[in-house]
Design an enzyme around this catalytic site. Structure first.
Site, PDB file in Angstrom:
ATOM      1  CB  SER A 239      -0.955  -0.034   1.192  1.00 62.03           C
ATOM      2  OG  SER A 239      -1.957   0.940   1.071  1.00 62.03           O
TER       3      SER A 239
ATOM      4  CD  GLU B 253      -2.264  -2.634  -4.104  1.00 63.16           C
ATOM      5  OE1 GLU B 253      -3.485  -2.726  -3.787  1.00 63.16           O
ATOM      6  OE2 GLU B 253      -1.475  -1.899  -3.503  1.00 63.16           O
TER       7      GLU B 253
ATOM      8  CG  HIS C 297      -5.379  -2.808  -0.213  1.00 65.45           C
ATOM      9  ND1 HIS C 297      -4.513  -2.354  -1.194  1.00 65.45           N
ATOM     10  CD2 HIS C 297      -5.098  -2.070   0.893  1.00 65.45           C
ATOM     11  CE1 HIS C 297      -3.759  -1.389  -0.695  1.00 65.45           C
ATOM     12  NE2 HIS C 297      -4.098  -1.195   0.568  1.00 65.45           N
TER      13      HIS C 297
END
Length: 303
Positions: free
Chosen positions: A115, A208, A273
């Site tokens: 992330s 992502e 995620h």
């Protein structure tokens, strides 16, 4: 460019838990430490992991304190790996406070997270030439037993995780490509445009994101395309897009903007995620077989 592979972990290894970005919930820090100790690791929790910025509640304390925790962990000769507890936001704010010269003088070590931690993966790869591990954040709600299994295998027995795939993987562009693994979270890659370089020539890019609407994904990809970030990329492996709207709408955006690059590309390899998420090293050479839906590492992530 070949990057240095850190040493794998073993029972008795020491790891440091740090929070370079957002504040992790104390109960999840506690459960994260328990999992790591169950693996036989000695765990040191950074001095400021549970801090909160007095004015900006989305940060785990001040920039200087977050940087100091990471710096100390990386430069401590007794620490074998640096584990990031949470993503969120904040890594970009502290990255220029790190003493990269000092960090380059010490033994490289395994570095994990995902992330917002993409910003640090990029800098460690470019500045230190070290392989890093794009993995679940350990004080997050998606650190389930399957995700734990993949991370532990990569850290302790990396030769067992050479072929990676996901249950929902699908071909978007046919073909096979071999190159250095790079990328991570789309939002961070777009935000770092201008501060970090483009994807290395011949690389395989991981992408992502989470909680971004399709038009926002469109905007970030368009920014990267206009900046020439994808120039020379050999293949693309897409991960999860949780909370990003209908999967078909996200797929349409990605196909429209990236499909025309004419390079091998897969949908939903199983990282990001998402529950049961994969752990994937960055900076390792790998082969993407878009027809088979596999990503095969040329060598273990850690030596």
């Amino acid at each position: 460019m070949t990057r240095t592979r850190p040493t794998r972990l073993a029972p008795g290894s020491t790891v440091a838990l740090v929070a370079p970005s957002g504040p992790p919930p104390p109960e999840l820090v506690e459960s994260s430490v328990a999992v790591l100790r169950d693996w036989g690791l000695r765990v040191r929790v950074g001095a400021h992991v549970l801090d909160r910025h007095p004015d900006l509640p989305y940060l785990a304390g001040g920039d200087a304190h977050r940087a100091a925790d990471l710096q100390q962990a990386w430069c401590d000769p007794d620490v074998d790996a640096v584990i990031c507890a949470r993503g969120g936001y904040g890594a970009m704010r502290m990255v220029d406070l790190l003493d990269w010269h000092a960090m380059a003088q010490v033994r490289p070590k395994a570095f994990t997270g995902s992330s917002d931690i993409t910003a640090l993966h990029t800098e460690i790869g470019e500045r230190l030439g070290v392989v890093t591990v794009f993995s679940p954040i350990t004080a997050g709600t998606s650190f389930d037993q399957t995700a734990q299994k993949y991370l532990r295998a990569t850290l302790f027995e990396p030769e067992t995780t050479l072929e990676l795939t996901g249950p929902a993987v699908a071909t978007m562009n046919h073909g096979t490509a071999t190159g250095l693994l790079t990328g991570g979270n789309l939002s961070l890659l777009a935000s770092c445009t201008g501060a970090a370089g483009p994807a290395p020539d011949g690389s395989i890019v991981l992408l992502e994101d989470v909680n971004e609407e399709p038009y926002q994904i469109d905007r970030m990809l368009t920014q990267l395309l206009r900046a020439g970030w994808f120039t020379g990329v050999a293949g693309i492996a897409l991960g999860s897009w949780s909370g990003c709207g209908e999967p078909a709408d996200v797929h349409a955006v990605l196909a429209d903007l990236l499909g025309g690059l004419g390079i091998p590309m897969v949908w939903e390899l199983g990282f990001g995620h998402v529950p049961a998420q994969l752990t994937i090293p960055l900076g390792i050479e790998a082969t993407l077989n878009a027809d088979a839906g596999t990503l095969t590492l040329a060598e273990p992530a850690l030596r």
